[in-house]
Design an enzyme around this catalytic site. Structure first.
Site, PDB file in Angstrom:
ATOM      1  N   LYS A 136       0.924  -1.457  -0.275  1.00 45.65           N
ATOM      2  CA  LYS A 136      -0.019  -0.533   0.153  1.00 45.65           C
ATOM      3  C   LYS A 136       0.684   1.327   0.043  1.00 45.65           C
ATOM      4  O   LYS A 136       0.506   2.589  -0.382  1.00 45.65           O
ATOM      5  CB  LYS A 136      -1.082  -0.225   0.994  1.00 45.65           C
ATOM      6  N   GLU A 172       0.218 -10.545  12.202  1.00 46.22           N
ATOM      7  CA  GLU A 172       1.367 -11.121  11.684  1.00 46.22           C
ATOM      8  C   GLU A 172       2.534 -10.896  13.227  1.00 46.22           C
ATOM      9  O   GLU A 172       1.864 -10.082  14.307  1.00 46.22           O
ATOM     10  CB  GLU A 172       2.314  -9.615  10.641  1.00 46.22           C
ATOM     11  N   ASP A 219      -3.539   0.567   8.602  1.00 45.68           N
ATOM     12  CA  ASP A 219      -3.850  -0.803   7.532  1.00 45.68           C
ATOM     13  C   ASP A 219      -5.076  -0.435   7.204  1.00 45.68           C
ATOM     14  O   ASP A 219      -5.843  -0.308   5.796  1.00 45.68           O
ATOM     15  CB  ASP A 219      -3.525  -2.010   7.557  1.00 45.68           C
ATOM     16  N   LYS A 233      -5.822   1.833   2.940  1.00 48.18           N
ATOM     17  CA  LYS A 233      -6.764   1.005   2.622  1.00 48.18           C
ATOM     18  C   LYS A 233      -8.303   2.576   2.358  1.00 48.18           C
ATOM     19  O   LYS A 233      -8.520   3.084   1.203  1.00 48.18           O
ATOM     20  CB  LYS A 233      -7.760   0.202   3.430  1.00 48.18           C
TER      21      LYS A 233
HETATM   22  N1  LIG Z   1      -0.778 -11.280   4.025  1.00 46.83           N
HETATM   23  C1  LIG Z   1      -2.189 -10.254   3.326  1.00 46.83           C
HETATM   24  O1  LIG Z   1      -2.869 -11.112   3.841  1.00 46.83           O
HETATM   25  C2  LIG Z   1      -1.867  -9.098   2.969  1.00 46.83           C
HETATM   26  C3  LIG Z   1      -2.810  -8.496   2.315  1.00 46.83           C
HETATM   27  C4  LIG Z   1      -3.888  -7.370   1.302  1.00 46.83           C
HETATM   28  C5  LIG Z   1      -2.455  -6.616   1.403  1.00 46.83           C
HETATM   29  N2  LIG Z   1      -0.711  -7.185   1.711  1.00 46.83           N
HETATM   30  C6  LIG Z   1       0.635  -6.865   1.439  1.00 46.83           C
HETATM   31  O2  LIG Z   1       0.504  -7.289   0.821  1.00 46.83           O
HETATM   32  C7  LIG Z   1       1.936  -7.174   0.553  1.00 46.83           C
HETATM   33  C8  LIG Z   1       3.210  -8.172   1.086  1.00 46.83           C
HETATM   34  O3  LIG Z   1       2.431  -9.078   2.612  1.00 46.83           O
HETATM   35  P1  LIG Z   1       3.052 -10.171   2.883  1.00 46.83           P
HETATM   36  O4  LIG Z   1       1.771 -10.686   4.003  1.00 46.83           O
HETATM   37  O5  LIG Z   1       3.408 -11.419   1.647  1.00 46.83           O
HETATM   38  O6  LIG Z   1       4.674 -10.044   3.960  1.00 46.83           O
HETATM   39  P2  LIG Z   1       5.577 -11.308   4.380  1.00 46.83           P
HETATM   40  O7  LIG Z   1       4.779 -12.367   4.579  1.00 46.83           O
HETATM   41  O8  LIG Z   1       6.396 -10.266   4.817  1.00 46.83           O
HETATM   42  O9  LIG Z   1       6.376 -11.317   2.565  1.00 46.83           O
HETATM   43  C9  LIG Z   1       7.227 -10.096   2.361  1.00 46.83           C
HETATM   44  C10 LIG Z   1       7.752 -10.666   0.565  1.00 46.83           C
HETATM   45  O10 LIG Z   1       8.497  -8.868   0.634  1.00 46.83           O
HETATM   46  C11 LIG Z   1      10.514  -9.750   1.095  1.00 46.83           C
HETATM   47  N3  LIG Z   1      10.964  -8.004   0.342  1.00 46.83           N
HETATM   48  C12 LIG Z   1      11.234  -6.935   1.538  1.00 46.83           C
HETATM   49  N4  LIG Z   1      12.124  -6.507   1.471  1.00 46.83           N
HETATM   50  C13 LIG Z   1      12.171  -6.687   0.622  1.00 46.83           C
HETATM   51  C14 LIG Z   1      12.745  -5.385  -0.590  1.00 46.83           C
HETATM   52  N5  LIG Z   1      13.562  -4.767  -0.124  1.00 46.83           N
HETATM   53  N6  LIG Z   1      12.638  -5.862  -1.765  1.00 46.83           N
HETATM   54  C15 LIG Z   1      12.937  -7.309  -2.638  1.00 46.83           C
HETATM   55  N7  LIG Z   1      11.703  -8.054  -1.215  1.00 46.83           N
HETATM   56  C16 LIG Z   1      11.718  -7.292  -0.454  1.00 46.83           C
HETATM   57  C17 LIG Z   1      10.559 -10.395   1.947  1.00 46.83           C
HETATM   58  O11 LIG Z   1      12.013 -11.020   1.692  1.00 46.83           O
HETATM   59  P3  LIG Z   1      12.280 -11.979   2.942  1.00 46.83           P
HETATM   60  O12 LIG Z   1      12.026 -12.954   2.741  1.00 46.83           O
HETATM   61  O13 LIG Z   1      13.900 -12.130   2.476  1.00 46.83           O
HETATM   62  O14 LIG Z   1      12.466 -11.035   3.957  1.00 46.83           O
HETATM   63  C18 LIG Z   1       9.555 -11.504   1.607  1.00 46.83           C
HETATM   64  O15 LIG Z   1       9.623 -12.294   1.029  1.00 46.83           O
HETATM   65  C19 LIG Z   1       2.138  -5.857   2.261  1.00 46.83           C
HETATM   66  O16 LIG Z   1       2.569  -4.503   1.424  1.00 46.83           O
HETATM   67  C20 LIG Z   1       0.764  -6.276   2.742  1.00 46.83           C
HETATM   68  O17 LIG Z   1       0.879  -4.776   3.698  1.00 46.83           O
HETATM   69  C21 LIG Z   1      -1.377  -7.887   2.577  1.00 46.83           C
END
Ligand SMILES: NC(=O)c1ccc[n+]([C@@H]2O[C@H](COP(=O)([O-])OP(=O)(O)OC[C@H]3O[C@@H](n4cnc5c(N)ncnc54)[C@H](OP(=O)(O)O)[C@@H]3O)[C@@H](O)[C@H]2O)c1
Length: 340
Positions: free
Chosen positions: A126, A211, A222, A226
């Site tokens: 976001k 988390e 969050d 949105k």
């Molecule tokens: N979870 C949900 O249900 C949900 C719903 C809607 C939107 N979102 C959004 O979607 C995004 C991802 O959420 P998530 O739950 O998948 O997060 P997550 O599990 O913490 O995964 C984040 C990923 O991004 C990588 N990363 C961190 N810094 C980076 C960088 N500088 N360059 C490239 N990759 C990088 C991390 O790498 P490492 O593995 O090496 O740490 C990890 O693979 C967030 O912005 C969140 O707000 C999430």
């Protein structure tokens, strides 16, 4: 349209994005003529980039087993976004790295770079939309590209698309909703089981809903992110985080929940935006509702958004899984709706 995809972020949503493609691609190919391949995948330490496409089975197997990206042949420690862009000719960037509410970086610069090179974007992150929403929309429009914001603005709950298509032509005067499943789960637990905030948060973490660092959800950021994206898209506002007051759950004690319960009311965390134009007002606040209000009945991780419109009145949208699969689905939904 053949989508040549670059994926930034291989966490919960990035992995779900790959898994969902494996599961649904035959159906989507038949129904939407979807044809996709993956050309780079990056995490915080490096990535893989292949001009001819990364082996889908290898990606799926790592995603399904929660394995490490660096186990895939071709992994390069320290591979940067610019290297990956140069090495693989992609036409879609899927950005699901962590949301940065301080300045939207590094995703913001990466999205601008991609759009400027004629590459479409679908993002769950976001951050970039909180700082340069209008600019990003303008660049995407100028190059006739997809800028998918559905995942960032409610994920599986249809917010932007419902407003854009189903409410086309109407004037939206107020938007309000329960937009964060973690907060609603905590409030539901505190009320139903008479638990403390800490106990309810613990349970959310144990179930994998919240988390390890849940502050972004429970401090209201969050929900704020949105409502800003939804309002800027559908009400043509130009809000950023500094324009809105944000309340979270941190200080909510059982006594407040109990008092509301005694009065047959429930406390909910609401994101709202109203009066588009010069007097636009938006925020995130704890509000009390009695059973005559639909928001009172939204329990657990469920989410709901209400549109107040002219001339056709009120619309209520509820549902969609609050999960990484729901979020990944929202990315694909934007991609499937855009044939390029
Ligand atoms: N979870 C949900 O249900 C949900 C719903 C809607 C939107 N979102 C959004 O979607 C995004 C991802 O959420 P998530 O739950 O998948 O997060 P997550 O599990 O913490 O995964 C984040 C990923 O991004 C990588 N990363 C961190 N810094 C980076 C960088 N500088 N360059 C490239 N990759 C990088 C991390 O790498 P490492 O593995 O090496 O740490 C990890 O693979 C967030 O912005 C969140 O707000 C999430």
């Amino acid at each position: 349209m053949r989508w040549r995809i670059g994926l930034i972020g291989f966490g919960n949503v990035g992995r779900a994005f790959i898994k969902l493609y494996k599961e649904m691609h035959s159906y989507w190919a038949e129904k939407y003529e979807l044809n996709a391949s993956f050309h780079y995948v990056l995490n915080s330490k490096g990535g893989i980039s292949k001009k001819d496409g990364i082996d889908l089975n290898a990606l799926v197997s790592i995603a399904e087993s929660n394995g490490r990206l660096d186990a895939i042949p071709g992994w390069k420690e320290g591979l940067t976004f610019n290297d990956a862009l140069e090495q693989s000719s992609t036409n879609l960037l899927v950005e699901v790295s962590p949301t940065n509410i301080m300045d939207g970086e590094p995703a913001l610069s990466r999205i601008i770079t991609a759009l400027a090179q004629g590459i479409s974007v679908a993002a769950g992150n976001k951050g970039p939309f909180l700082f340069q929403y209008k600019n990003l929309v303008e660049i995407a429009k100028k190059h006739n590209l997809l800028l998918g914001t559905g995942c960032a603005s409610g994920a599986a709950l249809p917010t932007i698309n419902f407003g854009k298509y189903s409410l086309a032509g109407s004037k939206i005067t107020r938007i309000e909703g329960i937009l964060n499943g973690v907060c609603n789960f905590i409030l539901t637990r505190m009320e139903g089981q008479s638990t403390s905030f800490d106990q309810a948060l613990h349970e959310a973490q144990a179930r994998g809903i919240a988390e390890t660092d849940p502050s972004y959800d429970i401090e209201g950021w969050d929900t704020a992110a949105k409502i800003i994206i939804i309002s800027n898209t559908l009400m043509d506002t130009d809000l950023t985080l500094k324009d809105i007051a944000v309340e979270g759950l941190r200080n909510i004690g059982p006594e407040l929940i109990f008092k509301a319960k005694q009065e047959q009311k429930r406390i909910k965390l609401i994101g709202f935006a109203e009066n588009p134009g010069e007097n636009v007002k938006a925020g995130v606040a704890l509000q009390e509702f009695d059973s005559s209000n639909v928001l009172y009945h939204v329990m657990g991780t469920r989410k709901m958004i209400i549109y107040h419109t002219e001339p056709a009145g009120q619309y209520i949208v509820e549902g969609g899984a609050s999960s990484p699969i729901g979020a990944a689905y929202a990315l694909w939904r934007d991609i499937l709706l855009n044939k390029g």
